[in-house]
Design an enzyme around this catalytic site. Structure first.
Site, PDB file in Angstrom:
ATOM      1  N   GLU A  95       0.822  -1.200   0.000  1.00 13.17           N
ATOM      2  CA  GLU A  95       0.000   0.000   0.000  1.00 13.17           C
ATOM      3  C   GLU A  95       0.864   1.262   0.000  1.00 13.17           C
ATOM      4  OE1 GLU A  95      -2.950  -2.934   1.724  1.00 13.17           O
ATOM      5  OE2 GLU A  95      -1.091  -2.244   2.602  1.00 13.17           O
ATOM      6  N   THR A  96       0.311   2.300  -0.574  1.00 14.32           N
ATOM      7  CA  THR A  96       0.882   3.645  -0.539  1.00 14.32           C
ATOM      8  C   THR A  96      -0.199   4.601  -0.057  1.00 14.32           C
ATOM      9  OG1 THR A  96       2.453   3.232  -2.331  1.00 14.32           O
ATOM     10  CG2 THR A  96       1.847   5.529  -1.934  1.00 14.32           C
TER      11      THR A  96
END
Length: 302
Positions: free
Chosen positions: A49-50
């Site tokens: 995830e970012t």
């Protein structure tokens, strides 16, 4: 050319290069970035995830708040656990000068935060749903994980959504030895979800209950999605904790969940679940953990 500052942090750990890496891209106050651009940046980082964090001017007289958006490599998520904890530790510890309280606003709703200088606690948005309309069979699990097909069968298989759009097949295995045989096989599990819940991400969460003392449980887990294994999955941990609290009628349950051991990125996840007095609904879920900054730099985009 647009430039955006970023940091990476390792989440659910107090040791760098352990836990689950997270990229946090900061969007300065008064600016915005198109959704398609965010997705491209998340794909470039190629992490599980970012987070895109909209920076605010914090004020000592008010509780700091930030809006966030969370992206996987291929899709945006309404909520995810390790991005929440990683962002909470960084935002409260660095951007807000070790503020003890704050709030994040994600697509699933507001998240109340506490921070003691090391551990962040997040009262997460939840809409816990245990799927009951279709059974997930042992044969489906063996197709997904042929390496455990000749082992003693799973002790239970449940499908739970901590929020709509995040779905986990929770498979209780008999021993840590069998848990160690689980593989990122590249095969996808495609269970039928309940009507009105048939949307979003589906992962497989394998677990062994190491110890239970009253309402305190110690659990080892692994999260697999096709050819990928996740070092720490806060949403899955929250869903599993809510599932077990409901199944075993635990009013004030505390979970210590260890994940990522087999892949060399040990992660320590805390979850507290409070049920209603009737013991049939989840009243509150608090996710907790630590995070350390590892890298910082600049993203350049058109």
């Amino acid at each position: 050319m647009t430039s955006l500052p970023f940091v990476t942090v390792d989440v659910f750990t107090t040791t760098r290069f352990a836990g689950n890496p997270l990229a946090i891209v900061k969007i300065p106050k008064g600016r915005d970035v198109a959704t398609a651009q965010m997705q491209s940046i998340a794909s470039e980082f190629n992490l599980s995830e970012t987070v895109f964090l909209y920076e605010n001017n914090t004020n000592d007289e008010t509780e700091p708040e930030w809006r966030i958006r969370i992206f996987m490599v291929g899709a945006e998520l309404p909520f995810a656990g390790h991005p929440t904890i990683g962002t909470a530790c960084y935002a409260l510890g660095t951007l807000a000068n070790n503020s003890r309280h704050g709030k994040l606003h994600c697509n699933a709703g507001p998240i109340e935060l506490e921070y003691d200088g090391e551990v962040a606690k997040a009262s997460i948005p939840h809409n816990v749903h245990i799927h009951t309309e279709h059974e997930v069979t042992a044969e489906q699990i063996y197709h997904l994980q042929p390496a455990i097909a000749k082992s003693p069968p799973p002790q239970s298989v449940d499908l739970v959504s901590p929020v709509k759009g995040m779905n986990f097949v929770c498979v209780e295995l008999p021993s840590l030895e069998i848990l160690a045989q689980v593989e990122a096989s590249g095969k996808a599990i495609t269970p039928q979800l309940d009507v009105d819940w048939n949307t979003g991400f589906i992962g497989s969460y394998f677990y062994v209950i190491d110890e239970q003392e009253g309402e305190k449980l110690t659990i080892r887990t692994r999260m697999i999605e096709k050819s990928l294994e996740d070092p720490a999955t806060g949403a899955a941990a929250s869903g599993l904790a809510a599932l077990l609290a409901l199944k075993h009628k635990l009013r004030f349950a505390k979970f210590s969940i260890t994940q990522g051991v087999e892949m060399g990125r040990r992660s320590e996840i805390g979850v507290e679940v409070t049920l209603t007095e009737s013991l049939d609904k989840v009243k509150k879920v608090v996710l907790s953990g630590s995070a350390l900054k590892v890298m910082e730099g600049t993203v350049f985009c058109d």
